[in-house]
Scaffold this motif. Structure first.
Motif, PDB file in Angstrom:
ATOM      1  N   VAL A  67      35.513  31.927  26.062  1.00 49.13           N
ATOM      2  CA  VAL A  67      36.031  30.657  26.555  1.00 49.13           C
ATOM      3  C   VAL A  67      36.715  29.885  25.440  1.00 49.13           C
ATOM      4  O   VAL A  67      37.816  29.351  25.604  1.00 49.13           O
ATOM      5  CB  VAL A  67      34.891  29.814  27.159  1.00 49.13           C
ATOM      6  N   ILE A  68      36.052  29.831  24.286  1.00 50.60           N
ATOM      7  CA  ILE A  68      36.602  29.062  23.172  1.00 50.60           C
ATOM      8  C   ILE A  68      37.951  29.631  22.751  1.00 50.60           C
ATOM      9  O   ILE A  68      38.888  28.898  22.430  1.00 50.60           O
ATOM     10  CB  ILE A  68      35.593  29.055  22.002  1.00 50.60           C
ATOM     11  N   GLU A  69      38.056  30.965  22.777  1.00 52.24           N
ATOM     12  CA  GLU A  69      39.335  31.578  22.422  1.00 52.24           C
ATOM     13  C   GLU A  69      40.413  31.199  23.435  1.00 52.24           C
ATOM     14  O   GLU A  69      41.578  31.027  23.077  1.00 52.24           O
ATOM     15  CB  GLU A  69      39.187  33.108  22.345  1.00 52.24           C
ATOM     16  N   THR A  70      40.006  31.045  24.702  1.00 57.50           N
ATOM     17  CA  THR A  70      40.964  30.625  25.716  1.00 57.50           C
ATOM     18  C   THR A  70      41.355  29.167  25.512  1.00 57.50           C
ATOM     19  O   THR A  70      42.537  28.816  25.524  1.00 57.50           O
ATOM     20  CB  THR A  70      40.357  30.797  27.126  1.00 57.50           C
ATOM     21  N   VAL A  71      40.339  28.305  25.295  1.00 60.07           N
ATOM     22  CA  VAL A  71      40.597  26.877  25.147  1.00 60.07           C
ATOM     23  C   VAL A  71      41.509  26.598  23.958  1.00 60.07           C
ATOM     24  O   VAL A  71      42.460  25.832  24.052  1.00 60.07           O
ATOM     25  CB  VAL A  71      39.269  26.097  24.967  1.00 60.07           C
ATOM     26  N   PHE A  72      41.211  27.237  22.813  1.00 61.74           N
ATOM     27  CA  PHE A  72      41.962  26.943  21.599  1.00 61.74           C
ATOM     28  C   PHE A  72      43.082  27.954  21.328  1.00 61.74           C
ATOM     29  O   PHE A  72      43.636  27.972  20.236  1.00 61.74           O
ATOM     30  CB  PHE A  72      41.015  26.877  20.403  1.00 61.74           C
ATOM     31  N   ALA A  73      43.378  28.788  22.331  1.00 63.45           N
ATOM     32  CA  ALA A  73      44.457  29.774  22.199  1.00 63.45           C
ATOM     33  C   ALA A  73      44.334  30.593  20.921  1.00 63.45           C
ATOM     34  O   ALA A  73      45.274  30.709  20.140  1.00 63.45           O
ATOM     35  CB  ALA A  73      45.828  29.094  22.281  1.00 63.45           C
ATOM     36  N   LEU A  74      43.150  31.133  20.679  1.00 57.21           N
ATOM     37  CA  LEU A  74      42.934  31.964  19.490  1.00 57.21           C
ATOM     38  C   LEU A  74      43.078  33.434  19.878  1.00 57.21           C
ATOM     39  O   LEU A  74      42.628  33.841  20.944  1.00 57.21           O
ATOM     40  CB  LEU A  74      41.527  31.720  18.915  1.00 57.21           C
ATOM     41  N   PRO A  75      43.709  34.228  19.015  1.00 61.68           N
ATOM     42  CA  PRO A  75      43.976  35.629  19.372  1.00 61.68           C
ATOM     43  C   PRO A  75      42.777  36.547  19.130  1.00 61.68           C
ATOM     44  O   PRO A  75      42.881  37.548  18.453  1.00 61.68           O
ATOM     45  CB  PRO A  75      45.135  35.983  18.445  1.00 61.68           C
ATOM     46  N   GLY A  76      41.634  36.217  19.706  1.00 60.03           N
ATOM     47  CA  GLY A  76      40.439  37.039  19.502  1.00 60.03           C
ATOM     48  C   GLY A  76      40.272  38.092  20.583  1.00 60.03           C
ATOM     49  O   GLY A  76      41.098  38.220  21.493  1.00 60.03           O
ATOM     50  N   LEU A  77      39.167  38.817  20.490  1.00 55.24           N
ATOM     51  CA  LEU A  77      38.895  39.898  21.431  1.00 55.24           C
ATOM     52  C   LEU A  77      38.664  39.422  22.857  1.00 55.24           C
ATOM     53  O   LEU A  77      39.019  40.093  23.816  1.00 55.24           O
ATOM     54  CB  LEU A  77      37.618  40.625  21.005  1.00 55.24           C
ATOM     55  N   GLY A  78      38.015  38.253  22.988  1.00 58.63           N
ATOM     56  CA  GLY A  78      37.633  37.752  24.297  1.00 58.63           C
ATOM     57  C   GLY A  78      38.830  37.594  25.222  1.00 58.63           C
ATOM     58  O   GLY A  78      38.766  37.910  26.409  1.00 58.63           O
ATOM     59  N   ARG A  79      39.922  37.122  24.652  1.00 63.58           N
ATOM     60  CA  ARG A  79      41.108  36.929  25.487  1.00 63.58           C
ATOM     61  C   ARG A  79      41.658  38.266  25.962  1.00 63.58           C
ATOM     62  O   ARG A  79      42.083  38.406  27.097  1.00 63.58           O
ATOM     63  CB  ARG A  79      42.177  36.160  24.723  1.00 63.58           C
ATOM     64  N   TYR A  80      41.638  39.255  25.078  1.00 63.11           N
ATOM     65  CA  TYR A  80      42.091  40.581  25.500  1.00 63.11           C
ATOM     66  C   TYR A  80      41.208  41.102  26.627  1.00 63.11           C
ATOM     67  O   TYR A  80      41.681  41.751  27.552  1.00 63.11           O
ATOM     68  CB  TYR A  80      42.037  41.565  24.331  1.00 63.11           C
ATOM     69  N   PHE A  81      39.899  40.807  26.508  1.00 65.04           N
ATOM     70  CA  PHE A  81      38.987  41.310  27.534  1.00 65.04           C
ATOM     71  C   PHE A  81      39.312  40.727  28.905  1.00 65.04           C
ATOM     72  O   PHE A  81      39.434  41.447  29.880  1.00 65.04           O
ATOM     73  CB  PHE A  81      37.535  40.981  27.169  1.00 65.04           C
ATOM     74  N   VAL A  82      39.448  39.402  28.968  1.00 66.23           N
ATOM     75  CA  VAL A  82      39.719  38.767  30.263  1.00 66.23           C
ATOM     76  C   VAL A  82      41.059  39.246  30.818  1.00 66.23           C
ATOM     77  O   VAL A  82      41.172  39.629  31.989  1.00 66.23           O
ATOM     78  CB  VAL A  82      39.703  37.226  30.138  1.00 66.23           C
ATOM     79  N   GLN A  83      42.076  39.269  29.958  1.00 69.13           N
ATOM     80  CA  GLN A  83      43.390  39.739  30.405  1.00 69.13           C
ATOM     81  C   GLN A  83      43.308  41.194  30.849  1.00 69.13           C
ATOM     82  O   GLN A  83      43.855  41.587  31.876  1.00 69.13           O
ATOM     83  CB  GLN A  83      44.415  39.599  29.275  1.00 69.13           C
ATOM     84  N   GLY A  84      42.585  41.991  30.072  1.00 72.47           N
ATOM     85  CA  GLY A  84      42.444  43.400  30.388  1.00 72.47           C
ATOM     86  C   GLY A  84      41.762  43.611  31.728  1.00 72.47           C
ATOM     87  O   GLY A  84      42.186  44.449  32.535  1.00 72.47           O
ATOM     88  N   ALA A  85      40.712  42.817  31.993  1.00 68.97           N
ATOM     89  CA  ALA A  85      39.989  42.960  33.256  1.00 68.97           C
ATOM     90  C   ALA A  85      40.900  42.592  34.420  1.00 68.97           C
ATOM     91  O   ALA A  85      40.938  43.279  35.440  1.00 68.97           O
ATOM     92  CB  ALA A  85      38.740  42.082  33.252  1.00 68.97           C
ATOM     93  N   LEU A  86      41.665  41.506  34.265  1.00 70.45           N
ATOM     94  CA  LEU A  86      42.550  41.078  35.342  1.00 70.45           C
ATOM     95  C   LEU A  86      43.666  42.082  35.583  1.00 70.45           C
ATOM     96  O   LEU A  86      44.108  42.280  36.708  1.00 70.45           O
ATOM     97  CB  LEU A  86      43.141  39.698  35.025  1.00 70.45           C
ATOM     98  N   ASN A  87      44.124  42.762  34.522  1.00 68.65           N
ATOM     99  CA  ASN A  87      45.233  43.708  34.637  1.00 68.65           C
ATOM    100  C   ASN A  87      44.787  45.132  34.908  1.00 68.65           C
ATOM    101  O   ASN A  87      45.620  46.029  34.945  1.00 68.65           O
ATOM    102  CB  ASN A  87      46.038  43.733  33.334  1.00 68.65           C
ATOM    103  N   ARG A  88      43.462  45.359  35.035  1.00 67.09           N
ATOM    104  CA  ARG A  88      42.951  46.716  35.215  1.00 67.09           C
ATOM    105  C   ARG A  88      43.370  47.628  34.074  1.00 67.09           C
ATOM    106  O   ARG A  88      43.746  48.765  34.274  1.00 67.09           O
ATOM    107  CB  ARG A  88      43.476  47.345  36.511  1.00 67.09           C
ATOM    108  N   ASP A  89      43.340  47.095  32.869  1.00 65.46           N
ATOM    109  CA  ASP A  89      43.675  47.898  31.703  1.00 65.46           C
ATOM    110  C   ASP A  89      42.401  48.630  31.285  1.00 65.46           C
ATOM    111  O   ASP A  89      41.701  48.216  30.368  1.00 65.46           O
ATOM    112  CB  ASP A  89      44.185  46.970  30.601  1.00 65.46           C
ATOM    113  N   TYR A  90      42.111  49.738  31.999  1.00 63.49           N
ATOM    114  CA  TYR A  90      40.823  50.414  31.825  1.00 63.49           C
ATOM    115  C   TYR A  90      40.429  50.668  30.376  1.00 63.49           C
ATOM    116  O   TYR A  90      39.344  50.283  29.947  1.00 63.49           O
ATOM    117  CB  TYR A  90      40.791  51.756  32.580  1.00 63.49           C
ATOM    118  N   PRO A  91      41.283  51.339  29.591  1.00 65.47           N
ATOM    119  CA  PRO A  91      40.834  51.654  28.230  1.00 65.47           C
ATOM    120  C   PRO A  91      40.557  50.399  27.402  1.00 65.47           C
ATOM    121  O   PRO A  91      39.613  50.374  26.616  1.00 65.47           O
ATOM    122  CB  PRO A  91      42.012  52.432  27.633  1.00 65.47           C
ATOM    123  N   LEU A  92      41.354  49.350  27.600  1.00 63.58           N
ATOM    124  CA  LEU A  92      41.152  48.128  26.821  1.00 63.58           C
ATOM    125  C   LEU A  92      39.800  47.503  27.154  1.00 63.58           C
ATOM    126  O   LEU A  92      39.015  47.162  26.269  1.00 63.58           O
ATOM    127  CB  LEU A  92      42.291  47.141  27.104  1.00 63.58           C
TER     128      LEU A  92
END
Lengths: 304, 259
Positions: A247-272
């Motif tokens: 959440v914090i990475e989303t709120v503060f627009a930080l390029p951490g792993l968490g954002r990749y995870f949420v984006q990956g889940a929404l995009n069905r990026d299985y390997p990610l």
């Protein structure tokens, strides 16, 4: 100590295997695929992509191939961030998430243990009660409320600190504080409670009766056993900081792993998604192991 | 504790009855009062970025958040009590195997399992709370197991066994009623955890979906809009924190009293 370490590492393997297989299957049961974007792909292109990534093979074969490559340290390609492998994305995101979580953990431990010690030294005083009430309030603060609120106060209004992006240390202050507050509250309460128990024990009473200064008794005799519950809390808490960081990475627009995870889940990026889940599960197991080792060091009686 | 329960009662009452009193619907747009400040255009707390009454939205959001949390906590209660009671009562290898499952589940990255579930099962509000309940029962199972193991040795249980009562009867008559207090305390403590998860998911856009609202969605809207107005962030955020605080205080007091 060595035997404990070995045993824990051996139980970690089946746990990780379960996490991997479960996540793999869950992702595949999910409706939609990585190539079902808003713009429909030409069927032939889609089929070619599916074939290129091996998604047309039977599920068991896919899992087998995935595990085989994973054993060689290859997390596979990202299906959505083309031209990037999952390893590339992890290499970019992980340092950000670890820095954030690590600093928050450190801040929370320092603040919490400090406040707990101060409150216990002045047990029953107004300062004690005020600190413990504050600690209770801190424990329930959701990061997605405090994050924006801090950004509003110190960023937008006061203009002291940047509210988004990744740059110098100044960019870290607000996200780290927002993440650390609830953990600091919990550590403070646990330290205070642990000290209260430790102070009522015989050896502490003896030390006091022998005329040792109260501060010395607190620091040398009571603090170490009092920190046992703190240590067992911090393992899962460290894992919680990583998830809270999403959440914090989303709120503060930080390029951490968490954002990749949420984006990956929404995009069905299985390997990610799988890569991030495996990494997090590994980190959680690691943190729990560290907490257990710390536990043994703080309270020698628990060493088996 | 009394103050916490009273405040919680007021919040619940406002969430349930409030929409009957507030003259605006939570989803109707007041075109003349977009981003109105508090106490203007007849909106007590002002409006949001598309002119919807903030007070009405906060009340409905609280209602949804609490309903989802309560339902999920009940799911966790049922699974946790059943799992813990069976493991504790049967003991031996069964207990060993069942608690291993719990240990393994503890090692899973929870938030990620929940997010995966949300992605898998679409965005149905029913599944949101079933999914959360399905991962929140572990602590309950551990506590119940411990309690059952203790109760099993107590004289009245041994007496019932000696008198030939079937195990199901003993569990239902003698074990579960003695668990009720501590289970209630942990239910109270599970609710704030679920409130937190639900809000977290809704904040990320994975939980409750528009046009329905929840405190998490309201906080998200408020955060997006905070450079213009602060009430949309502070009102739902404040309610959320108040709920979490009241439930935590009440649950901890109850637990300390019973433990």
């Amino acid at each position: 100590m060595g035997a404990l370490l070995l045993r824990r590492l051996l139980t970690a393997i089946p746990t990780l295997a379960i996490v991997i297989i479960l996540s793999f299957l869950l992702m595949r049961v999910a409706p939609g695929g990585p190539f079902d974007g808003e713009r429909a792909l030409d069927p032939a292109t889609r089929a070619a992509l599916m074939q290129a990534y091996g998604l047309d093979r039977p599920l068991s074969e896919q899992i087998g191939r995935y595990l085989w490559r994973l054993a060689q340290g290859d997390f596979g390609p990202s299906l959505v961030y083309r031209d990037f492998t999952v390893t590339d994305l992890v290499r970019q995101g992980l340092p950000v998430s670890l820095t954030l979580g690590g600093l928050a953990l450190l801040l929370a431990a320092v603040l919490g243990i400090g406040a707990g010690l101060y409150a216990a030294a002045r047990a029953g005083s107004l300062a004690d009660r005020a600190l413990m009430t504050t600690a209770t309030v801190l424990t329930v603060l959701p990061t997605f409320v405090t994050g924006p609120a801090l950004a509003l106060l110190f960023g937008l209004r006061a203009g002291w600190l940047p509210v988004s992006g990744w740059g110098g240390p100044a960019h870290l202050v607000l996200p780290v504080v927002a993440l650390a507050l609830p953990v600091a509250g919990a550590v403070g309460k646990l330290t205070r409670a642990g000290l209260a128990t430790a102070l009522s024990q015989d050896h502490v009473r003896t030390a006091r009766a022998m005329g040792l200064a109260p501060v010395r008794v607190l620091l040398t005799h009571a603090l170490r056993p009092a920190l046992v519950p703190v240590a067992s809390y911090l393992g899962p808490a460290a894992a919680g900081l990583l998830t809270g960081a999403v959440v914090i990475e989303t709120v503060f627009a930080l390029p951490g792993l968490g954002r990749y995870f949420v984006q990956g889940a929404l995009n069905r990026d299985y390997p990610l998604v799988l890569g991030v889940v495996i990494l997090y599960a590994g980190l959680i197991i690691l943190f729990n192991l560290i907490a257990d080792l710390l536990y043994g060091w703080l309270d020698p009686r628990t060493r088996g | 504790m009394k103050a916490a329960l009273i405040l919680l009662g007021l919040i619940v009452a406002a969430a349930l009855l409030g929409p009957l009193v507030v003259p605006f619907a939570y989803d109707s747009i007041d075109w003349d009062a977009i981003r109105a400040g508090p106490l203007t255009h007849g909106h007590l707390l002002g409006t949001d970025f598309v002119g919807r009454d903030l007070l009405a939205r906060a009340m409905v959001g609280t209602r949804i958040t609490l309903a989802v949390a309560l339902a999920a906590a009940l799911v966790a209660l049922v699974i946790g009590v059943a799992w813990g009671a069976v493991a504790g009562w049967i003991g031996g290898r069964v207990d060993e195997a069942m608690m291993r499952v719990v240990d393994a589940a503890y090692a899973l990255p929870f938030m990620f399992v929940v997010i995966l579930l949300m992605v898998v099962f679409g965005r149905s509000i029913l599944l949101v709370f079933l999914g959360i309940g399905a991962v929140e029962w572990l602590t309950m199972a551990r506590i119940v197991r411990g309690q059952v193991m203790g109760l099993k040795q107590r004289p009245f249980v041994l007496a019932a066994e000696a008198a030939g009562a079937p195990p199901a009867t003993i569990v239902a008559r003698h074990i579960l009623p003695n668990l009720a207090g501590i289970a209630l305390a942990y239910l109270l403590l599970t609710v704030p955890q679920v409130v937190m998860i639900e809000s977290f998911l809704s904040f990320l856009g994975l939980g409750v979906q528009e046009p329905l609202t929840s405190l998490g969605i309201l906080v998200k809207d408020g955060a997006d809009d905070m450079d213009v107005a602060v009430a949309p962030l502070l009102v739902p955020g404040g309610i959320l924190i108040a709920i979490l605080l009241c439930l935590t205080i009440a649950g901890e007091r109850l637990r300390d009293r019973l433990a």
